[in-house]
Design an enzyme around this catalytic site. Structure first.
Site, PDB file in Angstrom:
ATOM      1  N   ASP A   8     -36.492 -21.278  81.737  1.00 47.05           N
ATOM      2  CA  ASP A   8     -36.799 -19.903  81.326  1.00 47.05           C
ATOM      3  C   ASP A   8     -37.883 -19.845  80.252  1.00 47.05           C
ATOM      4  OD1 ASP A   8     -36.358 -17.089  81.362  1.00 47.05           O
ATOM      5  OD2 ASP A   8     -35.062 -17.238  79.610  1.00 47.05           O
TER       6      ASP A   8
ATOM      7  N   SER B  76     -36.257 -10.776  81.144  1.00 44.87           N
ATOM      8  CA  SER B  76     -36.070 -11.370  82.470  1.00 44.87           C
ATOM      9  C   SER B  76     -35.138 -10.498  83.294  1.00 44.87           C
ATOM     10  CB  SER B  76     -35.482 -12.773  82.342  1.00 44.87           C
ATOM     11  OG  SER B  76     -36.315 -13.607  81.561  1.00 44.87           O
TER      12      SER B  76
ATOM     13  N   GLN C 105     -39.696 -16.172  88.670  1.00 49.55           N
ATOM     14  CA  GLN C 105     -39.016 -15.205  87.809  1.00 49.55           C
ATOM     15  C   GLN C 105     -39.733 -13.863  87.854  1.00 49.55           C
ATOM     16  OE1 GLN C 105     -38.881 -15.074  83.174  1.00 49.55           O
ATOM     17  NE2 GLN C 105     -37.045 -16.206  83.816  1.00 49.55           N
TER      18      GLN C 105
END
Length: 301
Positions: A219, A243, A293
């Site tokens: 991430d 996110s 993502q």
């Protein structure tokens, strides 16, 4: 190159990072029910990679050890509170001849804050190739990020850098200038960035923990790779960044506590959202993982 220390050490002028080994060591409350902690009272919300890593550990604890996780797909639903524990509920969706599927739901105070689906596969051999290649200066030959900056750049970076080091247990080194530094000068850059990354401490040998370690790392920086063309950083006044969903494909087994090159590309922005892709390579240039993502990137002047 492997690190042999067992306990992370902190020099007097360095900031202590969260204890990732403890973060990934979930407590089993009952069958398919696990408890996780952040061990961090300074953060405002749970780091997304922590939710990914802990949920993956929870799923892996219910899977036969002869199977390895090869993909995970997750959604961030509500900001998590790092001062409160998280309960991970595992649903044993399928145990097939070759593949195993698990759903994981993370809750705090009865509210679902995160959910993940993970797929595991029995080891197999077969045809192989990769269509992407890369090279970069080895991490040992690169300076620490602070040492690569001018005094003025370091003063500008210090606030966000200290927060990052205090709240995220990842080491990183950049083979080129980090685009955020150029953006802070008001300069636009292509939507690409690269960093050597590894967890800040040696993790357990357990393949589930190592995979979860990369889930934690995956991430970092990823969504911000969509910002360089616009000449702004995540600190831009009026910018909302969060996110929304996160996917990881693990192509082979590797150690998250050893250096790997993480190449990231901001593929698209529009409608208040951005989409980014990542490729993770080992030192030999072998592609070992791919990430995607989508996140909120809403700018309100």
């Amino acid at each position: 190159m492997s690190r042999t220390h067992e306990v992370p050490t902190t020099a007097p002028n360095q900031i202590a990072r969260p204890p990732l080994g403890q973060i990934l060591a979930l407590e089993e409350l009952d069958r398919d029910l696990f408890l996780g902690h952040s061990y961090n009272d300074s953060a405002f919300r749970i780091y997304g990679g922590q939710a990914v890593g802990q949920a993956l550990v929870a799923s892996g604890r219910t899977v036969s050890p002869d199977r390895r996780v090869h993909s995970l797909h997750s959604h961030f639903l509500h900001p998590g509170n790092p001062k409160a524990p998280v309960i991970y509920h595992v649903d044993r969706v399928r145990d097939g001849g070759s593949f195993t599927t698990r759903n994981v739901r993370a809750t705090q105070d009865g509210l679902t804050i995160f959910q993940l689906t993970a797929s595991y596969q029995r080891r197999e051999s077969g045809l192989s190739h990769q269509s992407v290649e890369t090279t970069a200066t080895p991490p040992e030959e690169l300076p620490d990020f602070e040492d690569s900056l001018s005094p003025d750049e370091l003063r500008g970076a210090r606030p966000w850098l200290d927060v990052l080091r205090r709240n995220i247990a990842i080491e990183f080194r950049f083979p080129e200038e980090y685009p955020r530094v150029a953006n802070a000068r008001g300069e636009a850059r292509p939507p690409c960035q690269r960093a050597w990354v590894r967890t800040s401490e040696v993790l357990d040998e357990d393949p589930v923990v190592q995979a979860a370690g990369f889930g934690y790392v995956s991430d970092l920086f990823l969504l911000s790779s969509a910002l360089p063309p616009h000449g702004i950083t995540i600190d831009e006044p009026g910018l909302q960044l969060a996110s929304l969903d996160h996917s990881v494909w693990l192509h082979s087994e590797f150690r998250a506590d050893e250096w790997h090159l993480y190449e990231q590309e901001g593929l698209w922005m529009g409608g208040g959202r951005g989409l980014a892709r990542g490729h993770l390579f080992d030192r030999a240039g072998t592609l070992v993982a791919t990430t995607m993502q989508e996140g909120l990137l809403r700018l309100r002047r």
